[in-house]
Enzyme design. Structure first.
Site, PDB file in Angstrom:
ATOM      1  CD  GLU A 141      -2.563  -1.289   2.507  1.00  0.00           C
ATOM      2  OE1 GLU A 141      -3.528  -1.832   2.233  1.00  0.00           O
ATOM      3  OE2 GLU A 141      -2.728  -0.222   3.010  1.00  0.00           O
TER       4      GLU A 141
ATOM      5  CG  ASN B 115      -3.995  -5.289   0.320  1.00  0.00           C
ATOM      6  OD1 ASN B 115      -3.761  -5.778  -0.042  1.00  0.00           O
ATOM      7  ND2 ASN B 115      -3.238  -3.634   0.572  1.00  0.00           N
TER       8      ASN B 115
END
Length: 461
Positions: free
Chosen positions: A163, A298
């Site tokens: 991320e 994600n």
């Protein structure tokens, strides 16, 4: 159509969130060790100093993973645990922990999927400029080399970073997470570019040094747009919005994914950032764009959008009283249909859901069990949509529930429980939640026991 026979049914966690042992066996400081010392930064003054104490309880944790029937476990390596100064001398005790953990996983027929960096940046390198320093790409590649040399005789699945939208956008631009910097757009763009360069150099290092064939992917945030109407115009509006980079900031799919897969920054993003764009030396984009084997992403939720009569695209507000998790995130199961579909269409690689899950109001009931029906319902709905994407032609290779156990949820400390295993932080006792037992049945049936969920118009549930 059901899930592929080789589908990786897994669960995920991150080093700082579960390991504890923050100051043991030669581990160096991370930016999270430092930020947790700042008064008022973390909910209730919590820290990851001990937490789940996975460092000392990993054998029990792997035993529980086996009991659940996991086929895969996505873990991350603590860079400062292995190299306390970020560069230079390797800490043998730190490296030995991951060596033992990988062996224990394989002993129990659980495939380790390794993320090299899940936010716990070495404090020593942060003091040298961190991601703002161009040398950070080489620091990261050298660290990758240490891990690959130690583990690649047994590990084949790799993700360099988790991320970047968060550790760059929220960590270096808005200041919400460690190292809590509020840099200018121009400075944050430099940090973002160096993180991408680090990714590329790490991939090169893995491919050059791995002793068994590596399969390498990514793990960005998936910001999913869902069409309000399923006609071609509505679908195209959602696709266009999902891959737009039309505002300043770093909460974008394409700013981080297009360089990895297409070898360039998105044109609309270049227009938005304008003169704040950093100088990109010749050859950087070629380094960043390395061949990858899967698109890991994600996904927790999404937003519904529609086209307007004047050619624009607007977000459709959630219904009144929408279903919300304990972190007040909207429950949007269709995100696991449209996200995989759109990412597969754009980048052409097999999809792996590297994180998906929810925080619930979980505690041990008077019968000694942890009943979490909302999580079971959440996973049922999302996995049904993922199955629908596979039926419609999306090639998918895995699903990792977030998280294997309750853990330190960054600035929220121990306020939020995302695990399918309950952790009593005082005693370190683990208890399988009902969702873990349900997930065991899902894995055993390869998803066949997931019910078909009827979708209702006007309701993302």
């Amino acid at each position: 159509m059901n899930f592929p026979e080789t589908f990786a049914w897994g669960a995920a966690a991150a080093s700082y969130q579960i390991e504890g042992a923050a100051f043991e066996d030669g581990k160096g400081l991370s930016v999270w060790d430092v930020v947790c010392r700042r008064p008022g930064k973390i909910w209730s003054g919590n820290t990851g100093d001990v937490g789940c104490d996975h460092y000392h309880n990993y054998e029990e944790d792997v035993r529980l993973m086996k009991e659940i029937g996991l086929r895969a476990y996505r873990l991350s390596i603590s860079w400062p645990r292995v190299i306390p100064g970020g560069v230079g001398a390797v800490n043998p005790k730190g490296l030995a922990f991951y060596d033992r953990l990988v062996d224990k996983l394989l002993e129990n027929h659980i495939s380790p999927w390794i993320t090299l960096f899940h936010w716990d940046y070495p404090q020593a390198l942060y003091l040298k400029g961190g991601w703002l320093n161009r040398d950070s790409a080489d620091w990261f590649a050298d660290y990758a080399a240490v891990i690959v040399d130690a583990l690649s005789d047994r590990v084949s699945r790799w993700m360099p970073q988790n991320e970047p939208q968060c550790f760059i956008g929220m960590g270096h631009h808005t200041g919400e997470i460690a190292p809590c910097l509020t840099l200018s757009d121009a400075e944050a763009l430099v940090a973002a570019h160096h993180s991408l360069l680090a990714h590329g150099k790490a991939v090169q290092m893995i491919r050059a040094q791995a002793r068994i064939r590596p399969f390498i992917g990514c793990a960005p945030v998936g910001n999913v747009c869902i069409p309000e109407t399923k006609d071609p115009g509505g679908i195209e509006a959602a696709r266009k919005e999902m891959f737009s980079c039309n505002k300043r900031g770093f909460w974008s799919n394409t700013w981080f994914a297009d360089p990895l897969f297409l070898g360039k920054y998105p044109e609309d993003g270049l227009d938005v950032f304008g003169s704040d764009m950093p100088f990109v030396p010749d050859g950087d984009m070629e380094i960043i764009r390395q061949p990858l084997d899967f698109f890991g992403v994600n996904i927790y939720g999404g937003r519904v959008v529609r086209a307007t009569d004047d050619g624009g695209i607007v977000e459709v507000p959630p219904q009144d009283g929408p279903p919300l998790t304990a972190t007040l995130w909207n429950v949007v199961p269709e995100a696991l249909y449209w996200g995989p579909r759109f990412f597969y269409e754009r980048y052409g690689l097999p999809i792996v859901i590297t994180e998906n899950g929810m925080a619930g109001c979980d505690w041990i009931h008077v019968d000694g069990c942890v009943h979490d029906p909302q999580r079971i319902d959440f996973m049922s709905r999302y996995l049904d949509q993922y199955r629908r994407a596979i039926t419609d032609g999306v090639k998918a290779e895995g699903y990792f529930v977030w998280s294997i156990m309750d853990n330190f949820e960054w600035m929220q400390g121990f306020k939020c429980r995302f695990g399918i295993i309950h952790v009593d932080y005082a005693t370190k006792k683990r208890v399988l939640k009902d969702s873990a037992l349900w997930y065991r049945a899902v894995i055993a049936s390869n998803g066949a026991c997931i019910p078909k969920v009827e979708m209702h118009s006007g309701n993302n549930m």
